[in-house]
Design an enzyme around this catalytic site. Structure first.
Site: not given
Length: 509
Positions: A265, A340, A374
Site C-alpha cells: 500500500e 480501499k 490494509c
C-alpha cells in the site's frame, strides 16, 4: 472373534476370481440366493470396463468386491431402477464418454465386516473417478433396516433419522460416513429387495478435481507462485526512479517463475517529498497525478515479464474524489481497478480520502482472487463475500507505521485465512521517510497465511520475511489443498455455516 489375518490385498478383478467372487456374493446376500452375477456377466464387465471392477482379498481369498459402469449424467438424472441403469443387466448403458461412475454392486462378506475393508473399496473407486476425470460417483444404496420401521415412518423420515444417528442402517450409515450425500429416494428400485421395501437412496460423491473440458494448453494452474515485495521506503528523484526500482523487483520475482508480483500500500509515497511544502491534503493530491502513468507502465511490465502485477495502492483522483486505489495488471495486457473500502481515521483526517463502494473478486489465469487494502482486512464481512464467490487467494497490500498496527493486520489476515479456507498474502513497506509528512516511519513483516489443518503448517504461516528489512518473499501455494480442505477438512467452516440463522449479502453491486 475374527480369524488371524496375514495379508489384505486390493486389486482389479480377474476372471480367474469368479468362483470366489460368486461364493462371497452368496454369503453376503443370503436373502437373495439366486441373484448373484453369472460368469458371463463378469466376463462382459471385464471386457468393457476392466479398471472399474475391484476385489479385496484376505489371505488370497476374495471376500469383497465393487463393480462399476460409466454412464451419461442425463441417465442418472432420470428416474430409473436397477434394470434401467444396467441396460436390463446387459451393461449396454456403459460408455467411455460418460461423466458418472455408477456403482452397480459393492459387498464384503459378513465374517470380514468391521475391518473397514468396504472403506478401502470406496477409496479405490474415488481414485478411479479422479484418474478418469469423471464428475462424480453415483449409486443407489439399499436401506436394509427400513423394513423394521416401515410401519411407523416413510423413507424420507428414515433417512433423516439415519443422518442424525437415531437409527443405524448398515448400508446408508456407511455411505454417509464416506462423504456421500443423498440426492433422492428411489421407489421400486430393486425388485425382490424386501428388507428395503424396494426403496433405495440415490447417493453421490463429487470429484472436486473434475475438469469439464480438459485442454492441452492454458489450463488453470493449481500450484501458484507468489512474489511478494517488502518495499523499502527511500528517497526517489522522480517517477522514472520509482519505475526502475519497481522493475528490478518484478524482474527478480518473475525470474523465479512467480505468477504474481505484489507491491505494498502507498509504496509510491517517497515521490511526495517534492510536495512537502504543501499541506498534507494538497501533497497527496499531487501524488495522485502519478496513478495513471504507473498503471500504464505496470501493464507493460506485466506483459514483458509474463506476470500478474498487483500494484499495491496509490492515491487516485476520480471526478474530484480522492480514493486509495490499486491496479491488477494481468499478463494478458488487461487491467482492473480495486479500491480501499474502509478508510482509517488518519487517512480521513490528514488526506481526506474517501472509501470505495465495490466489493469484488477477480478472475485470473491462476483462478479467482480477492484484493483488499490494509484496514479492509480487519472487516471479516468483505472476505466472506469474496469466499462465497470462489476466492482462493486473498492479497492484502498494507502500510503500518507501528508494530501495533501491524499486529492488527497480521492477526486479522490469519483469521481470514482460517474462516474462509483460503490463502492470504500480505505485503508491506519498511523504512523511514524523514522528508514526507505523515509517512515518516513504517513497520512490516510480509507473509503468506494458510488455513489451520493437517495439510498446512500447524501455525498457519506458510512463510514470512524478516521484519523491517527490504526483501522479497517467493512462496508456492497449492489450490488443490484448499479443495481437499473444503470437502474433507477436520472442520468445514464454509459448509457448516447456519444459513438458516444468518447470511451476509452485498447491498451494492
Amino acid at each position: 472373534m475374527q480369524a488371524e489375518i496375514n495379508k489384505v490385498e486390493l486389486r482389479n478383478l480377474k476372471i480367474q476370481d469368479y468362483k470366489e467372487l460368486k461364493n462371497s456374493m452368496i454369503e453376503s446376500y443370503p436373502e437373495m440366493v439366486d441373484d448373484y452375477w453369472r460368469e458371463a456377466d463378469i466376463k462382459k464387465l471385464l471386457k468393457i470396463f476392466p479398471e472399474g471392477q475391484l476385489v479385496i482379498l484376505v489371505d488370497d481369498i476374495v471376500v469383497g468386491a465393487a463393480l462399476s459402469l460409466i454412464v451419461h449424467e442425463d441417465l442418472v438424472d432420470q428416474n430409473h431402477d436397477y434394470a434401467k441403469i444396467t441396460g436390463n443387466y446387459t451393461f449396454s448403458t456403459h460408455t467411455a464418454k460418460g461423466e458418472i461412475l455408477y456403482g452397480i454392486d459393492v459387498f464384503v462378506v459378513p465374517k470380514y465386516r468391521g475391518l473397514r475393508l468396504g472403506r478401502r473399496l470406496y477409496d479405490a473407486r474415488k481414485e478411479i473417478c479422479e484418474q478418469l476425470n469423471l464428475k462424480s460417483i453415483v449409486f443407489a444404496g439399499r436401506i436394509p433396516n427400513y423394513a423394521n420401521y416401515a410401519h411407523e415412518i416413510n423413507p424420507k423420515t428414515y433417512i433423516d433419522k439415519v443422518k442424525r444417528k437415531e437409527i443405524h442402517d448398515p448400508v446408508l450409515s456407511f455411505q454417509l460416513s464416506n462423504d456421500f450425500h443423498v440426492m433422492r429416494v428411489m421407489k421400486n428400485y430393486l425388485e425382490g429387495d424386501r428388507k428395503s421395501k424396494e426403496f433405495a437412496v440415490l447417493l453421490e460423491w463429487n470429484n472436486i478435481y473434475y475438469i469439464e473440458s480438459p485442454t492441452i494448453i492454458n489450463t488453470e494452474k493449481t500450484v501458484i507462485r507468489l512474489g511478494l515485495i517488502q518495499w523499502q521506503m527511500r528517497p526517489l528523484k522522480n517517477l522514472e526512479a520509482l519505475f526502475e526500482q519497481s522493475e528490478f523487483f518484478i524482474d527478480a520475482v518473475s525470474g523465479y517463475g512467480s505468477d504474481f508480483a505484489v507491491f505494498p500500500e502507498l509504496f509510491i509515497a517517497p515521490l511526495m517529498a517534492d510536495y512537502n511544502h504543501l499541506s498534507e491534503a494538497d501533497a497527496i493530491r499531487e501524488l495522485a497525478k502519478y496513478a495513471e502513468p504507473i498503471r500504464k507502465r505496470f501493464q507493460e511490465l506485466a506483459i514483458s515479464y509474463n506476470i500478474n502485477i498487483i500494484s499495491g495502492s496509490m492515491p487516485n483522483l476520480v471526478d474530484g474524489v480522492l480514493y486509495n486505489s490499486g491496479f491488477l495488471c494481468k499478463r494478458d495486457g488487461t487491467y482492473e481497478t480495486y479500491t480501499k473500502i474502509h478508510i482509517t481515521p488518519n487517512e480521513v483526517f490528514h488526506w481526506g480520502i474517501t472509501g470505495g463502494n465495490t466489493i469484488q473478486t477477480f478472475d485470473t489465469d491462476c483462478g479467482k482472487i480477492g484484493i483488499m487494502i490494509c484496514y479492509d482486512v480487519e472487516f471479516p464481512e468483505l472476505s466472506r463475500l469474496m469466499a462465497d464467490e470462489g476466492m482462493n487467494i486473498l492479497f492484502v497490500p498494507f502500510l503500518t507505521d507501528t508494530q501495533n498496527g501491524y499486529t492488527r493486520v497480521k492477526h486479522c489476515a490469519q483469521a481470514r485465512a482460517i474462516e474462509n479456507e483460503c490463502y492470504v498474502a500480505i505485503a508491506g513497506c519498511v523504512g523511514n521517510l524523514p522528508k514526507v509528512n505523515n509517512m515518516d516511519i513504517q513497520y512490516a513483516q510480509t507473509a503468506v497465511f494458510t488455513p489451520a489443518d493437517f495439510a498446512f503448517p500447524s501455525n498457519g504461516i506458510k512463510a514470512e520475511t524478516t521484519p523491517n528489512t527490504e526483501m522479497t518473499l517467493i512462496v508456492d501455494v497449492d489450490l488443490d489443498l484448499l479443495k481437499e480442505l473444503h470437502e474433507h477438512g477436520s472442520v468445514k467452516i464454509l459448509k457448516d455455516r447456519r444459513h438458516d440463522l444468518y447470511r451476509i449479502k452485498k447491498l451494492k453491486n
